[in-house]
Design an enzyme around this catalytic site. Sequence first.
Site, PDB file in Angstrom:
ATOM      1  N   SER A 172       0.848  -1.189   0.000  1.00 25.98           N
ATOM      2  CA  SER A 172       0.000   0.000   0.000  1.00 25.98           C
ATOM      3  C   SER A 172       0.887   1.244   0.000  1.00 25.98           C
ATOM      4  O   SER A 172       1.828   1.346   0.789  1.00 25.98           O
ATOM      5  CB  SER A 172      -0.905   0.005   1.233  1.00 25.98           C
ATOM      6  OG  SER A 172      -1.812  -1.076   1.201  1.00 25.98           O
ATOM      7  N   GLU A 222      -2.742  -7.234   6.620  1.00 18.71           N
ATOM      8  CA  GLU A 222      -2.243  -7.026   7.987  1.00 18.71           C
ATOM      9  C   GLU A 222      -2.510  -8.241   8.874  1.00 18.71           C
ATOM     10  O   GLU A 222      -2.882  -8.124  10.037  1.00 18.71           O
ATOM     11  CB  GLU A 222      -2.847  -5.754   8.591  1.00 18.71           C
ATOM     12  CG  GLU A 222      -2.365  -4.494   7.901  1.00 18.71           C
ATOM     13  CD  GLU A 222      -2.671  -3.232   8.686  1.00 18.71           C
ATOM     14  OE1 GLU A 222      -2.757  -3.319   9.930  1.00 18.71           O
ATOM     15  OE2 GLU A 222      -2.813  -2.172   8.066  1.00 18.71           O
ATOM     16  N   ASN A 256      -7.303 -13.273   8.705  1.00 18.12           N
ATOM     17  CA  ASN A 256      -8.074 -13.685   9.878  1.00 18.12           C
ATOM     18  C   ASN A 256      -7.792 -15.126  10.266  1.00 18.12           C
ATOM     19  O   ASN A 256      -7.844 -15.493  11.440  1.00 18.12           O
ATOM     20  CB  ASN A 256      -9.570 -13.501   9.605  1.00 18.12           C
ATOM     21  CG  ASN A 256      -9.972 -12.030   9.610  1.00 18.12           C
ATOM     22  OD1 ASN A 256      -9.120 -11.140   9.638  1.00 18.12           O
ATOM     23  ND2 ASN A 256     -11.263 -11.769   9.571  1.00 18.12           N
ATOM     24  N   ASP A 257      -7.476 -15.961   9.272  1.00 24.50           N
ATOM     25  CA  ASP A 257      -7.166 -17.359   9.564  1.00 24.50           C
ATOM     26  C   ASP A 257      -5.899 -17.475  10.405  1.00 24.50           C
ATOM     27  O   ASP A 257      -5.836 -18.224  11.387  1.00 24.50           O
ATOM     28  CB  ASP A 257      -6.995 -18.131   8.249  1.00 24.50           C
ATOM     29  CG  ASP A 257      -8.140 -17.868   7.292  1.00 24.50           C
ATOM     30  OD1 ASP A 257      -9.150 -18.568   7.374  1.00 24.50           O
ATOM     31  OD2 ASP A 257      -8.002 -16.927   6.473  1.00 24.50           O
TER      32      ASP A 257
END
Length: 633
Positions: A229, A440, A443-444
Amino acid sequence: MFRPVTVSLLKYNRINFQKIALQQCFATAAEPKVIQKTEKSAEKPTEHNFSFTMNMFRGQLESKEAFPFPDVLTEEQRETLHMLMDPVERYFEEVNDPFKNDAEEKVPDNVVKGFWELGVFGLQAPIELGGLGLNNTQYARFGEVVGKYDLGVGIFLGAHQSIGWKGILLYGTPEQKEKYLTRVTSKDIAAFCLTEPSSGSDAGSIKTRATLSPDGKHYILNGSKIWISNGGIAEIMTVFAQTPIQDPKTGQTVDKVTAFIVERSFGGVTSGPPERKMGIKCSNTAEVYFDNVPVPVENVLGGVGNGFKVAMNILNNGRFGMAATLAGTMKTCMKKAVEFATNRVQFGKKIDSFGAIQEKIARMALLQYVTESVAYLIAGNMDSGSKHYHLEAAISKCFASEAAWNVCDESIQIMGGMGYMKDTGLERIMRDLRIFRIFEGTNDILRLFVALTGIQYAGAHLKELQNAFKNPTANLGLIFGEASKRVVRTVGLSSPPSMDHLVHKDLISSASVIAKNLDLFGQTVESTLIKYGKGIVNEQFILNRLANAAIDIYTSTAAISRASYSASKNLESADFEKLLAQTWIFEANERAASNLKAVSSGKHLDYFSKLSQISKKICENQGVVQKNPTDAL
């Protein structure tokens, strides 16, 4: 391995406990060495960890960073926040155009110029270095406002300061801060360069290298980073690379990750074209290449070989901001859905009177309230000096990203065909939201991080108990404190830790539900450790369900803490907040109890095995295994 607590040991200590119960508790316990350094951490004394979630893994209630809900802003800080937020909101409403940003896949130069003038590129940098000096709670409020209007711009601003130059703020020397923070708050965009083609979630496997020049004045940096980013527009970058280091114990040279402050002007830094993405299109995302880039040795950030710690702490430090931002996004989605539902007439009635729609709106309100509560609980704790928020921050990112997706999806569903149209804005928000469950820290991976970190903490406690038996006379308090708890649990006399004194009187029954599951959680973790030992690291079906239960218990705690605070202050919304908390706690803790039961249920373990078999077969076949019904014969 633990050994049974024998009769002779009990006689030796001249204390008459129910030895059979003790033997049952300890006889089959496997060594809980989950990940490296567990044994060392158990053997040497460490400071007490005040994390609510971490202590949950031991079945203990640690209330310091959960109750009361933090109220950290002074009147001056509140005034500063309002003075900043008013012009920022007006700017988003009157100048920034999220539809144009999305269509053109960039933030126009004139809009960026206005953001510089507002000072929003340096929110948490010290005032003396050109920033606004906001604390975490104030920063969370800013994120919430940005999330209401434009998530693409939110990533543009967040990648710059939440991770781009955050490492300089956290780890920079006075000289580094003086040199670079003054630039990133006034003119230069920053980026965080960690991910590589061969290393996504496995940050320790990066290939980019930095080797010391013969004169010892520079590191020569070579490699590439992907999906960065601000990667195509950043002038200042926090870059992570492998560096050869001599191990002081063995004398061997090993590779360790080091963080560097890199300027594009050093030479050898180039970028690929902007990536074409599903969402957050106005946020520049690009590949960045480093070709023999000379980086001065004084630009090492946080010490040679400490890059992995620097990277993880930067990410951990900023995750709460994502939850706050998405709480703002949920407000926008809800507003659109409610405006539609309260005006749309079908079958002679406004659709907000239908139970199916009411359930959707109510659940959206629950998810928004809980997300906001978690974000400000963590931010407030950080502002109060907490050092133990890493699991909570990971939970906030997982929960918020999934909650926001659900709220947006249900908002579209309520609005039907109208919600599906571009002009409504929800289509863009849904595309923007999808990335939040990935970047970032997926989730896993974060769920595994929560489960394994908590299990290591619980395992260290069991290891400490194991070591205590080597010198029982000197450790009677620890041994028999634990023994007593197990005895009363075995004979059915145990009771969960009480939260009654921590919550408003109207919420005591809800608090008892949380406390019961907290106690059950600790028991489940312990029995899981005893069963699997260090092999637990490979049991991801189980780890995921432990993480999900932890998320439900922690979010329930955040909600009841906030609702109790509002009630104690007699806020206008106090009764409604109690209703939200009670409803969420019922739902979340039903789910948590179910997940904890699944961890040890034979039927569920068989179900996990079947899922694994199905996945393996699909992968072996590189797709669907069965034939189409028309081809079956």
